[in-house]
Design a protein around this motif. Structure first.
Motif, PDB file in Angstrom:
ATOM      1  N   PRO A   1      -0.780   1.827   3.067  1.00 31.95           N
ATOM      2  CA  PRO A   1      -2.068   2.464   2.803  1.00 31.95           C
ATOM      3  C   PRO A   1      -2.996   1.524   2.031  1.00 31.95           C
ATOM      4  O   PRO A   1      -2.574   0.818   1.111  1.00 31.95           O
ATOM      5  CB  PRO A   1      -1.700   3.687   1.961  1.00 31.95           C
ATOM      6  CG  PRO A   1      -0.263   3.968   2.300  1.00 31.95           C
ATOM      7  CD  PRO A   1       0.349   2.614   2.544  1.00 31.95           C
ATOM      8  N   ALA A   2      -4.250   1.515   2.411  1.00 30.40           N
ATOM      9  CA  ALA A   2      -5.242   0.654   1.762  1.00 30.40           C
ATOM     10  C   ALA A   2      -5.324   0.933   0.259  1.00 30.40           C
ATOM     11  O   ALA A   2      -5.517   0.012  -0.528  1.00 30.40           O
ATOM     12  CB  ALA A   2      -6.603   0.827   2.424  1.00 30.40           C
ATOM     13  N   ASP A   3      -5.177   2.203  -0.116  1.00 36.59           N
ATOM     14  CA  ASP A   3      -5.191   2.542  -1.545  1.00 36.59           C
ATOM     15  C   ASP A   3      -4.056   1.841  -2.288  1.00 36.59           C
ATOM     16  O   ASP A   3      -4.256   1.333  -3.387  1.00 36.59           O
ATOM     17  CB  ASP A   3      -5.056   4.050  -1.763  1.00 36.59           C
ATOM     18  CG  ASP A   3      -6.360   4.789  -1.598  1.00 36.59           C
ATOM     19  OD1 ASP A   3      -7.424   4.147  -1.640  1.00 36.59           O
ATOM     20  OD2 ASP A   3      -6.307   6.022  -1.441  1.00 36.59           O
ATOM     21  N   VAL A   4      -2.872   1.842  -1.701  1.00 38.39           N
ATOM     22  CA  VAL A   4      -1.716   1.217  -2.350  1.00 38.39           C
ATOM     23  C   VAL A   4      -1.958  -0.281  -2.535  1.00 38.39           C
ATOM     24  O   VAL A   4      -1.730  -0.839  -3.612  1.00 38.39           O
ATOM     25  CB  VAL A   4      -0.414   1.472  -1.557  1.00 38.39           C
ATOM     26  CG1 VAL A   4       0.739   0.641  -2.109  1.00 38.39           C
ATOM     27  CG2 VAL A   4      -0.067   2.957  -1.573  1.00 38.39           C
ATOM     28  N   ALA A   5      -2.440  -0.941  -1.502  1.00 31.83           N
ATOM     29  CA  ALA A   5      -2.727  -2.382  -1.600  1.00 31.83           C
ATOM     30  C   ALA A   5      -3.787  -2.650  -2.665  1.00 31.83           C
ATOM     31  O   ALA A   5      -3.670  -3.600  -3.451  1.00 31.83           O
ATOM     32  CB  ALA A   5      -3.177  -2.919  -0.244  1.00 31.83           C
ATOM     33  N   THR A   6      -4.808  -1.824  -2.720  1.00 32.85           N
ATOM     34  CA  THR A   6      -5.882  -1.997  -3.700  1.00 32.85           C
ATOM     35  C   THR A   6      -5.361  -1.802  -5.117  1.00 32.85           C
ATOM     36  O   THR A   6      -5.593  -2.633  -6.001  1.00 32.85           O
ATOM     37  CB  THR A   6      -7.035  -1.015  -3.414  1.00 32.85           C
ATOM     38  OG1 THR A   6      -7.512  -1.252  -2.085  1.00 32.85           O
ATOM     39  CG2 THR A   6      -8.170  -1.175  -4.401  1.00 32.85           C
TER      40      THR A   6
ATOM     41  N   PHE B   1      -5.154  -4.668  -8.134  1.00 29.60           N
ATOM     42  CA  PHE B   1      -5.862  -4.528  -9.408  1.00 29.60           C
ATOM     43  C   PHE B   1      -4.923  -4.249 -10.571  1.00 29.60           C
ATOM     44  O   PHE B   1      -5.204  -4.645 -11.704  1.00 29.60           O
ATOM     45  CB  PHE B   1      -6.973  -3.479  -9.297  1.00 29.60           C
ATOM     46  CG  PHE B   1      -8.152  -4.015  -8.558  1.00 29.60           C
ATOM     47  CD1 PHE B   1      -9.037  -4.895  -9.163  1.00 29.60           C
ATOM     48  CD2 PHE B   1      -8.363  -3.695  -7.226  1.00 29.60           C
ATOM     49  CE1 PHE B   1     -10.106  -5.427  -8.468  1.00 29.60           C
ATOM     50  CE2 PHE B   1      -9.431  -4.225  -6.524  1.00 29.60           C
ATOM     51  CZ  PHE B   1     -10.301  -5.097  -7.145  1.00 29.60           C
ATOM     52  N   GLY B   2      -3.793  -3.608 -10.307  1.00 31.33           N
ATOM     53  CA  GLY B   2      -2.803  -3.423 -11.364  1.00 31.33           C
ATOM     54  C   GLY B   2      -2.276  -4.758 -11.867  1.00 31.33           C
ATOM     55  O   GLY B   2      -2.126  -4.975 -13.067  1.00 31.33           O
ATOM     56  N   SER B   3      -2.026  -5.672 -10.940  1.00 29.60           N
ATOM     57  CA  SER B   3      -1.551  -6.998 -11.353  1.00 29.60           C
ATOM     58  C   SER B   3      -2.671  -7.785 -12.042  1.00 29.60           C
ATOM     59  O   SER B   3      -2.425  -8.504 -13.013  1.00 29.60           O
ATOM     60  CB  SER B   3      -0.979  -7.764 -10.163  1.00 29.60           C
ATOM     61  OG  SER B   3      -1.963  -8.018  -9.193  1.00 29.60           O
TER      62      SER B   3
ATOM     63  N   LEU C   1      -2.087 -11.223  -1.725  1.00 26.20           N
ATOM     64  CA  LEU C   1      -2.694 -10.022  -1.149  1.00 26.20           C
ATOM     65  C   LEU C   1      -2.804 -10.140   0.367  1.00 26.20           C
ATOM     66  O   LEU C   1      -2.358  -9.240   1.099  1.00 26.20           O
ATOM     67  CB  LEU C   1      -4.085  -9.780  -1.762  1.00 26.20           C
ATOM     68  CG  LEU C   1      -4.882  -8.623  -1.152  1.00 26.20           C
ATOM     69  CD1 LEU C   1      -4.182  -7.288  -1.400  1.00 26.20           C
ATOM     70  CD2 LEU C   1      -6.296  -8.619  -1.715  1.00 26.20           C
ATOM     71  N   ILE C   2      -3.362 -11.230   0.838  1.00 23.33           N
ATOM     72  CA  ILE C   2      -3.561 -11.415   2.287  1.00 23.33           C
ATOM     73  C   ILE C   2      -2.220 -11.429   3.020  1.00 23.33           C
ATOM     74  O   ILE C   2      -2.052 -10.767   4.055  1.00 23.33           O
ATOM     75  CB  ILE C   2      -4.375 -12.694   2.591  1.00 23.33           C
ATOM     76  CG1 ILE C   2      -5.768 -12.611   1.967  1.00 23.33           C
ATOM     77  CG2 ILE C   2      -4.430 -12.969   4.083  1.00 23.33           C
ATOM     78  CD1 ILE C   2      -6.651 -11.488   2.453  1.00 23.33           C
ATOM     79  N   HIS C   3      -1.257 -12.161   2.483  1.00 22.89           N
ATOM     80  CA  HIS C   3       0.058 -12.229   3.139  1.00 22.89           C
ATOM     81  C   HIS C   3       0.749 -10.870   3.158  1.00 22.89           C
ATOM     82  O   HIS C   3       1.418 -10.539   4.151  1.00 22.89           O
ATOM     83  CB  HIS C   3       0.949 -13.284   2.485  1.00 22.89           C
ATOM     84  CG  HIS C   3       0.499 -14.680   2.762  1.00 22.89           C
ATOM     85  ND1 HIS C   3       0.503 -15.241   4.021  1.00 22.89           N
ATOM     86  CD2 HIS C   3       0.002 -15.633   1.939  1.00 22.89           C
ATOM     87  CE1 HIS C   3       0.039 -16.473   3.966  1.00 22.89           C
ATOM     88  NE2 HIS C   3      -0.289 -16.724   2.707  1.00 22.89           N
TER      89      HIS C   3
END
Length: 191
Positions: A144-149, A153-155, A182-184
């Motif tokens: 999910p895009a939310d999870v990736a986002t 930002f958490g890191s 992120l991209i990978h």
């Protein structure tokens, strides 16, 4: 430098070094070289200074993200550029970023709500790049895009606990590492 800029600069350094709760208004005005009257002419409280520290960094990053997101070019390049930008701008004003990451709970409830809304708009614009890549098949859609986002930002928000601008990893290189991760993670094939 104007009086408001001197006050913001002094407050940013002091809040980053000592923590918001350990800094008195008197200390801020002394470091800024102004009177309390001058401070209260521009800022109603220490809380207002903290809010402006957040606002300056977030406005800058939002302005950059809007230009990046609306530009032409492959979504992978735009997302990578956005990821690099948020890291580099955070490190370029590292004291403000550290204050941003660890002092939000000291804002008044009303100002916390404003900051959260501004930050949410920024995250939504960033997430929009991920969703664009998922729609066109560039990025995997099983994450999910939310999870990736939130993961990204958490890191990023942990930089203030370990990163040293004068250390072994220059800001630009660190930003490239974060962007590449992120991209990978978005282009790697799921198992």
């Amino acid at each position: 430098m104007t009086v408001p800029e001197r006050l913001i600069d002094a407050a940013t350094r002091l809040f980053a070094d000592k923590g918001y709760e350990r800094v008195a208004v008197q200390e801020i005005v002394e470091h800024a070289g102004v009177t309390k009257g001058a401070m209260y002419h521009y800022f109603g409280s220490k809380d207002d200074l903290l809010h402006e520290i957040y606002g300056r960094l977030l406005r800058l990053q939002t302005e950059h993200l809007e230009k990046i997101a609306s530009s032409t070019g492959p979504v992978t390049e735009r997302l990578r550029e956005a990821a690099i930008d948020v890291i580099v701008t955070s490190i370029e004003d590292f004291d403000a970023a550290k204050v941003f990451f660890r002092s939000m709970n000291h804002l008044s409830a009303e100002k916390q709500k404003e900051v959260r809304a501004e930050r949410r708009r920024y995250h939504e614009k960033f997430r929009g790049l991920i969703e664009e890549g998922q729609r066109d098949g560039t990025f995997r859609d099983d994450v999910p895009a939310d999870v990736a986002t939130y993961y990204f930002f958490g890191s990023l928000h942990q930089l203030g606990t370990w990163y040293r601008p004068d250390g072994d990893i220059p800001a630009g290189r660190l930003a490239e590492h974060y962007a590449d991760l992120l991209i990978h993670s978005l282009t790697a094939q799921s198992r």
